[in-house]
Design a protein around this motif. Structure first.
Motif: not given
Length: 96
Positions: A9-35
């Motif tokens: 249960e602990t490993s599942r809880i700690t991996s969620r923020p990492a996934i959210a961070t990667r998703a946010a970074n991916a969206i940020s990179n796409v936006y920066r590339a478009w800009k």
């Protein structure tokens, strides 16, 4: 709850923020590339003399646009302009 259950249960809880961070970074990179591509296309509207003032040529724009969408064409232009300036400085040193 057994120790094994808690560890799972602990490993599942700690991996969620990492996934959210990667998703946010991916969206940020796409936006920066478009800009940056929008800014790059504005360079195409400049005259040849204006491009020369910033150390670029029209041919440099054609070379830089061939990068894939996820990459930044303005980064490629920076490398081209820096290489050209280094070459010019090297030639000036040889003449002096």
């Amino acid at each position: 709850m057994a120790t094994f259950d808690f560890a799972t249960e602990t490993s599942r809880i700690t991996s969620r923020p990492a996934i959210a961070t990667r998703a946010a970074n991916a969206i940020s990179n796409v936006y920066r590339a478009w800009k940056n591509r929008r800014a790059f296309y504005r360079l195409g509207e400049m005259s040849d003399s204006e491009l020369a003032d910033i150390g670029l040529t029209r041919a440099d724009l054609h070379v830089a646009i061939d990068v894939p969408f996820g990459r930044d064409p303005t980064e490629r232009l920076r490398v081209i302009a820096t290489d050209r300036m280094d070459t010019i400085e090297d030639l000036a040193r040889k003449v002096a």
